[in-house]
Design a protein around this motif. Sequence first.
Motif, PDB file in Angstrom:
ATOM      1  N   MET A   1       0.852  -1.188   0.000  1.00  0.00           N
ATOM      2  CA  MET A   1       0.000   0.000   0.000  1.00  0.00           C
ATOM      3  C   MET A   1       0.889   1.239   0.000  1.00  0.00           C
ATOM      4  O   MET A   1       1.877   1.308   0.689  1.00  0.00           O
ATOM      5  CB  MET A   1      -0.915  -0.026   1.221  1.00  0.00           C
ATOM      6  N   ASN A   2       0.519   2.205  -0.785  1.00  0.00           N
ATOM      7  CA  ASN A   2       1.286   3.429  -0.908  1.00  0.00           C
ATOM      8  C   ASN A   2       0.738   4.466   0.075  1.00  0.00           C
ATOM      9  O   ASN A   2      -0.395   4.884  -0.026  1.00  0.00           O
ATOM     10  CB  ASN A   2       1.196   3.944  -2.343  1.00  0.00           C
ATOM     11  N   HIS A   3       1.590   4.892   1.006  1.00  0.00           N
ATOM     12  CA  HIS A   3       1.168   5.864   2.025  1.00  0.00           C
ATOM     13  C   HIS A   3       1.639   7.279   1.709  1.00  0.00           C
ATOM     14  O   HIS A   3       1.649   8.133   2.580  1.00  0.00           O
ATOM     15  CB  HIS A   3       1.695   5.440   3.396  1.00  0.00           C
ATOM     16  N   SER A   4       2.034   7.517   0.485  1.00  0.00           N
ATOM     17  CA  SER A   4       2.531   8.822   0.088  1.00  0.00           C
ATOM     18  C   SER A   4       1.397   9.839   0.070  1.00  0.00           C
ATOM     19  O   SER A   4       0.247   9.510  -0.201  1.00  0.00           O
ATOM     20  CB  SER A   4       3.159   8.739  -1.301  1.00  0.00           C
ATOM     21  N   SER A   5       1.761  11.085   0.310  1.00  0.00           N
ATOM     22  CA  SER A   5       0.763  12.150   0.201  1.00  0.00           C
ATOM     23  C   SER A   5       0.427  12.431  -1.263  1.00  0.00           C
ATOM     24  O   SER A   5      -0.591  13.052  -1.555  1.00  0.00           O
ATOM     25  CB  SER A   5       1.268  13.419   0.894  1.00  0.00           C
ATOM     26  N   PRO A   7       0.437   9.827  -4.237  1.00  0.00           N
ATOM     27  CA  PRO A   7       0.732   8.494  -4.777  1.00  0.00           C
ATOM     28  C   PRO A   7       1.132   8.507  -6.252  1.00  0.00           C
ATOM     29  O   PRO A   7       1.883   7.636  -6.693  1.00  0.00           O
ATOM     30  CB  PRO A   7      -0.572   7.722  -4.582  1.00  0.00           C
ATOM     31  N   GLY A   8       0.667   9.464  -7.022  1.00  0.00           N
ATOM     32  CA  GLY A   8       0.987   9.522  -8.442  1.00  0.00           C
ATOM     33  C   GLY A   8       2.438   9.852  -8.738  1.00  0.00           C
ATOM     34  O   GLY A   8       2.909   9.665  -9.856  1.00  0.00           O
ATOM     35  N   LEU A   9       3.170  10.338  -7.750  1.00  0.00           N
ATOM     36  CA  LEU A   9       4.601  10.614  -7.860  1.00  0.00           C
ATOM     37  C   LEU A   9       5.222  10.182  -6.540  1.00  0.00           C
ATOM     38  O   LEU A   9       5.265  10.948  -5.577  1.00  0.00           O
ATOM     39  CB  LEU A   9       4.853  12.107  -8.109  1.00  0.00           C
ATOM     40  N   SER A  10       5.629   8.919  -6.478  1.00  0.00           N
ATOM     41  CA  SER A  10       6.056   8.395  -5.186  1.00  0.00           C
ATOM     42  C   SER A  10       7.006   7.209  -5.315  1.00  0.00           C
ATOM     43  O   SER A  10       7.078   6.560  -6.351  1.00  0.00           O
ATOM     44  CB  SER A  10       4.832   7.961  -4.392  1.00  0.00           C
ATOM     45  N   PHE A  11       7.732   6.958  -4.216  1.00  0.00           N
ATOM     46  CA  PHE A  11       8.527   5.745  -4.036  1.00  0.00           C
ATOM     47  C   PHE A  11       7.814   4.906  -2.999  1.00  0.00           C
ATOM     48  O   PHE A  11       7.276   5.429  -2.027  1.00  0.00           O
ATOM     49  CB  PHE A  11       9.930   6.075  -3.492  1.00  0.00           C
ATOM     50  N   ASN A  12       7.825   3.610  -3.203  1.00  0.00           N
ATOM     51  CA  ASN A  12       7.230   2.699  -2.240  1.00  0.00           C
ATOM     52  C   ASN A  12       7.998   1.395  -2.283  1.00  0.00           C
ATOM     53  O   ASN A  12       8.717   1.111  -3.237  1.00  0.00           O
ATOM     54  CB  ASN A  12       5.749   2.467  -2.558  1.00  0.00           C
ATOM     55  N   LEU A  22       8.931   2.958  -8.150  1.00  0.00           N
ATOM     56  CA  LEU A  22       8.785   4.382  -8.461  1.00  0.00           C
ATOM     57  C   LEU A  22       7.543   4.540  -9.315  1.00  0.00           C
ATOM     58  O   LEU A  22       7.424   3.909 -10.357  1.00  0.00           O
ATOM     59  CB  LEU A  22      10.006   4.904  -9.225  1.00  0.00           C
ATOM     60  N   ARG A  23       6.616   5.354  -8.860  1.00  0.00           N
ATOM     61  CA  ARG A  23       5.385   5.605  -9.605  1.00  0.00           C
ATOM     62  C   ARG A  23       5.407   7.045 -10.095  1.00  0.00           C
ATOM     63  O   ARG A  23       5.589   7.978  -9.308  1.00  0.00           O
ATOM     64  CB  ARG A  23       4.180   5.364  -8.696  1.00  0.00           C
ATOM     65  N   VAL A  24       5.221   7.225 -11.417  1.00  0.00           N
ATOM     66  CA  VAL A  24       5.191   8.558 -12.018  1.00  0.00           C
ATOM     67  C   VAL A  24       4.059   8.564 -13.041  1.00  0.00           C
ATOM     68  O   VAL A  24       4.278   8.351 -14.230  1.00  0.00           O
ATOM     69  CB  VAL A  24       6.547   8.925 -12.675  1.00  0.00           C
ATOM     70  N   ASP A  25       2.856   8.795 -12.560  1.00  0.00           N
ATOM     71  CA  ASP A  25       1.677   8.789 -13.428  1.00  0.00           C
ATOM     72  C   ASP A  25       1.756   9.841 -14.527  1.00  0.00           C
ATOM     73  O   ASP A  25       1.223   9.645 -15.619  1.00  0.00           O
ATOM     74  CB  ASP A  25       0.400   9.010 -12.616  1.00  0.00           C
ATOM     75  N   GLN A  26       2.411  10.944 -14.260  1.00  0.00           N
ATOM     76  CA  GLN A  26       2.480  12.033 -15.229  1.00  0.00           C
ATOM     77  C   GLN A  26       3.138  11.575 -16.523  1.00  0.00           C
ATOM     78  O   GLN A  26       2.736  11.992 -17.607  1.00  0.00           O
ATOM     79  CB  GLN A  26       3.235  13.222 -14.631  1.00  0.00           C
ATOM     80  N   ILE A  27       4.127  10.686 -16.439  1.00  0.00           N
ATOM     81  CA  ILE A  27       4.781  10.197 -17.659  1.00  0.00           C
ATOM     82  C   ILE A  27       3.792   9.414 -18.508  1.00  0.00           C
ATOM     83  O   ILE A  27       3.706   9.599 -19.718  1.00  0.00           O
ATOM     84  CB  ILE A  27       6.028   9.353 -17.320  1.00  0.00           C
ATOM     85  N   ARG A  94      12.131  16.750  -1.803  1.00  0.00           N
ATOM     86  CA  ARG A  94      12.342  16.406  -0.388  1.00  0.00           C
ATOM     87  C   ARG A  94      11.451  15.241   0.035  1.00  0.00           C
ATOM     88  O   ARG A  94      11.885  14.324   0.719  1.00  0.00           O
ATOM     89  CB  ARG A  94      12.074  17.620   0.499  1.00  0.00           C
ATOM     90  N   ARG A  95      10.201  15.269  -0.386  1.00  0.00           N
ATOM     91  CA  ARG A  95       9.273  14.191  -0.035  1.00  0.00           C
ATOM     92  C   ARG A  95       9.720  12.866  -0.650  1.00  0.00           C
ATOM     93  O   ARG A  95       9.750  11.836   0.005  1.00  0.00           O
ATOM     94  CB  ARG A  95       7.859  14.549  -0.508  1.00  0.00           C
ATOM     95  N   LEU A  96      10.116  12.917  -1.938  1.00  0.00           N
ATOM     96  CA  LEU A  96      10.578  11.703  -2.608  1.00  0.00           C
ATOM     97  C   LEU A  96      11.848  11.154  -1.959  1.00  0.00           C
ATOM     98  O   LEU A  96      12.017   9.937  -1.832  1.00  0.00           O
ATOM     99  CB  LEU A  96      10.817  11.965  -4.090  1.00  0.00           C
ATOM    100  N   LEU A  97      12.733  12.047  -1.538  1.00  0.00           N
ATOM    101  CA  LEU A  97      13.951  11.608  -0.862  1.00  0.00           C
ATOM    102  C   LEU A  97      13.615  10.880   0.431  1.00  0.00           C
ATOM    103  O   LEU A  97      14.182   9.820   0.720  1.00  0.00           O
ATOM    104  CB  LEU A  97      14.882  12.793  -0.586  1.00  0.00           C
ATOM    105  N   ALA A  98      12.679  11.418   1.199  1.00  0.00           N
ATOM    106  CA  ALA A  98      12.268  10.753   2.441  1.00  0.00           C
ATOM    107  C   ALA A  98      11.637   9.393   2.148  1.00  0.00           C
ATOM    108  O   ALA A  98      11.910   8.407   2.837  1.00  0.00           O
ATOM    109  CB  ALA A  98      11.287  11.638   3.220  1.00  0.00           C
ATOM    110  N   GLU A  99      10.805   9.335   1.107  1.00  0.00           N
ATOM    111  CA  GLU A  99      10.183   8.059   0.735  1.00  0.00           C
ATOM    112  C   GLU A  99      11.242   7.063   0.269  1.00  0.00           C
ATOM    113  O   GLU A  99      11.198   5.881   0.621  1.00  0.00           O
ATOM    114  CB  GLU A  99       9.138   8.272  -0.360  1.00  0.00           C
TER     115      GLU A  99
END
Length: 143
Positions: A1-5, A7-12, A22-27, A94-99
Amino acid sequence: MNHSSKPGLSFNTGSDALHGVLRVDQIRNETLVQLVQHWSEPKDRDAIIDALDELAGVVCGVAREGELDAALEQVEDAACMDSAQVQVHMHDVRRLLAELKEVEHRTSRFAKGASDIKHPAMLPTRRHFEANPLPEQTDRRWT
């Protein structure tokens, strides 16, 4: 489950906790938009469809080396597609780095070698090998 704020641009962590995702919906979204941006022009649409048909033939058949790359490039050229990249704003960096740090922490716990195990039961074994190293543990330059 992705707990990112976001999810469309996140590491999990992957489902088996052995890899990151790595999720990048924009691409994906921009790829689809670029693919059909010239769709209203019959000539362009036909060229894109021909390129997609060729790609489908490569994907569904037995592809020779380089054939898939060439078919993908042909679709990209026919659809006038840009490179797959997104601009990431500072706060998202910064958020992606923390993830990513969290993913690294979760996945690297399985990467410890025997020398990293600090369980008290292993203390006699570590002492023994410090006093009596195996041949492959010695520095052969000095022997």
